[in-house]
Design a protein around this motif. Structure first.
Motif, PDB file in Angstrom:
ATOM      1  N   LYS A 120      27.763  33.552  51.640  1.00 48.65           N
ATOM      2  CA  LYS A 120      27.955  32.799  50.396  1.00 48.65           C
ATOM      3  C   LYS A 120      29.402  32.922  49.933  1.00 48.65           C
ATOM      4  CE  LYS A 120      26.210  32.452  45.648  1.00 48.65           C
ATOM      5  NZ  LYS A 120      25.238  33.014  44.655  1.00 48.65           N
ATOM      6  N   SER A 121      29.976  34.115  50.081  1.00 52.69           N
ATOM      7  CA  SER A 121      31.376  34.340  49.688  1.00 52.69           C
ATOM      8  C   SER A 121      32.319  33.485  50.531  1.00 52.69           C
ATOM      9  CB  SER A 121      31.725  35.821  49.847  1.00 52.69           C
ATOM     10  OG  SER A 121      33.093  36.054  49.578  1.00 52.69           O
ATOM     11  N   SER A 149      35.708  36.972  56.171  1.00 47.63           N
ATOM     12  CA  SER A 149      35.924  35.803  57.023  1.00 47.63           C
ATOM     13  C   SER A 149      35.092  35.931  58.292  1.00 47.63           C
ATOM     14  CB  SER A 149      37.409  35.681  57.386  1.00 47.63           C
ATOM     15  OG  SER A 149      37.841  36.818  58.112  1.00 47.63           O
ATOM     16  N   ARG A 150      35.182  34.910  59.134  1.00 43.93           N
ATOM     17  CA  ARG A 150      34.496  34.935  60.427  1.00 43.93           C
ATOM     18  C   ARG A 150      35.488  35.322  61.524  1.00 43.93           C
ATOM     19  NH1 ARG A 150      29.506  32.750  59.968  1.00 43.93           N
ATOM     20  NH2 ARG A 150      29.102  31.383  58.167  1.00 43.93           N
ATOM     21  N   THR A 151      34.978  35.830  62.618  1.00 38.43           N
ATOM     22  CA  THR A 151      35.850  36.201  63.732  1.00 38.43           C
ATOM     23  C   THR A 151      36.387  34.957  64.427  1.00 38.43           C
ATOM     24  OG1 THR A 151      33.921  36.347  65.203  1.00 38.43           O
ATOM     25  CG2 THR A 151      34.695  38.393  64.203  1.00 38.43           C
ATOM     26  N   ASN A 206      34.788  30.490  49.221  1.00 36.15           N
ATOM     27  CA  ASN A 206      36.237  30.505  49.475  1.00 36.15           C
ATOM     28  C   ASN A 206      36.688  29.192  50.116  1.00 36.15           C
ATOM     29  OD1 ASN A 206      36.541  33.088  48.456  1.00 36.15           O
ATOM     30  ND2 ASN A 206      36.301  34.079  50.451  1.00 36.15           N
ATOM     31  N   HIS A 207      35.861  28.645  51.000  1.00 37.07           N
ATOM     32  CA  HIS A 207      36.201  27.368  51.651  1.00 37.07           C
ATOM     33  C   HIS A 207      36.230  26.231  50.630  1.00 37.07           C
ATOM     34  CE1 HIS A 207      34.938  28.791  55.938  1.00 37.07           C
ATOM     35  NE2 HIS A 207      36.120  29.237  55.565  1.00 37.07           N
ATOM     36  N   GLN A 208      35.300  26.285  49.687  1.00 35.64           N
ATOM     37  CA  GLN A 208      35.213  25.215  48.687  1.00 35.64           C
ATOM     38  C   GLN A 208      36.389  25.250  47.712  1.00 35.64           C
ATOM     39  OE1 GLN A 208      31.372  25.643  46.829  1.00 35.64           O
ATOM     40  NE2 GLN A 208      30.235  25.024  48.654  1.00 35.64           N
ATOM     41  N   ALA A 241      28.999  48.407  50.772  1.00 37.50           N
ATOM     42  CA  ALA A 241      29.540  47.432  51.732  1.00 37.50           C
ATOM     43  C   ALA A 241      29.014  46.041  51.420  1.00 37.50           C
ATOM     44  CB  ALA A 241      29.163  47.838  53.158  1.00 37.50           C
ATOM     45  N   LYS A 242      27.742  45.981  51.115  1.00 34.42           N
ATOM     46  CA  LYS A 242      27.100  44.710  50.759  1.00 34.42           C
ATOM     47  C   LYS A 242      27.814  44.067  49.570  1.00 34.42           C
ATOM     48  CE  LYS A 242      22.857  43.298  48.381  1.00 34.42           C
ATOM     49  NZ  LYS A 242      21.522  43.757  47.906  1.00 34.42           N
ATOM     50  N   LYS A 243      28.250  44.892  48.604  1.00 33.80           N
ATOM     51  CA  LYS A 243      28.912  44.403  47.395  1.00 33.80           C
ATOM     52  C   LYS A 243      30.432  44.251  47.582  1.00 33.80           C
ATOM     53  CE  LYS A 243      25.218  44.444  44.737  1.00 33.80           C
ATOM     54  NZ  LYS A 243      24.667  43.188  44.143  1.00 33.80           N
TER      55      LYS A 243
END
Length: 210
Positions: A201-202, A98-100, A206-208, A37-39
């Motif tokens: 970090k991911s 992503s964030r909720t 993605n935002h950048q 899951a971490k990966k």
């Protein structure tokens, strides 16, 4: 012998061999699942299924109904998450880390409360004595339930819930005599902290590049 080893091994004296073997399998596959899951590796789900299905059985035998319900739910959510993570469109993953959003936060809080209510009702209907450890179990059940749903959606908040619930579960399982599972949740805590920063970090990457 070292007092720490004595503490973890004492509960296994007189325990049936097959139950110890089953718990050991849960230990290995459970840690592997969190590592995957971490990966962000889809193998999180087949390895997790092995751990949760076996856990349902051993927790039922120990009458830990809250934890048993959570592992039954984890098994179902693992199948859903496996399908959801595997979805692709134009050779790209459909579901990304992503964030909720506000709606998902409300749904998550609702799941948290509903899970605690249902878990409490299960304890009451089983006529089992509800002590302090059971109330803690009810609380962590709500966290794990919501965390698993967020993970299936690849929401980073799943790791926040896992970290808090894992930290609580380490001494809880040790108190109940499940030494290997207690150690497993200690490893889970470490991996969940690492995973949180890796997923964050991911998201930033993605935002950048967006």
């Amino acid at each position: 012998m070292n007092p720490i080893f004595d503490f973890f091994l004492e509960s296994y004296r007189g325990k049936e061999t097959y139950m110890i073997v089953l718990e050991a399998i849960v230990l290995v596959t459970g840690i592997a699942s969190v590592w995957y899951a971490k990966k962000e590796n889809i193998l999180v789900y087949p390895t997790g299924l092995v751990a949760t299905v076996i856990s349902v059985y051993i927790l039922l035998k120990d009458q830990l109904f809250g934890d048993m319900m959570m592992n039954f739910y984890f098994s179902i959510m693992s199948i859903y998450g496996w399908w959801n993570w595997a979805r692709t469109k134009d050779n790209k993953k459909v579901v990304r880390i992503s964030r909720t959003n506000a709606k998902e936060k409300v749904i998550g809080f609702g799941l948290f409360l509903l899970t605690m209510m249902i878990t409490y009702m299960v304890y009451k209907s089983s006529e089992a004595t509800i002590d302090t450890s059971n109330y803690i179990d009810i609380l962590t059940s709500g966290m794990f339930f919501t965390g698993m749903w967020y993970m299936a959606k690849k929401k980073i908040e799943n790791w926040t819930l896992w970290i808090i619930a894992d930290i609580i579960t380490v001494p809880l399982y040790a108190y109940r005599g499940w030494g290997m599972l207690s150690f497993q949740y200690l490893i889970f805590t470490i991996l969940a902290i690492q995973a949180y920063f890796l997923w964050r970090k991911s998201i930033n990457s993605n935002h950048q590049t967006a």
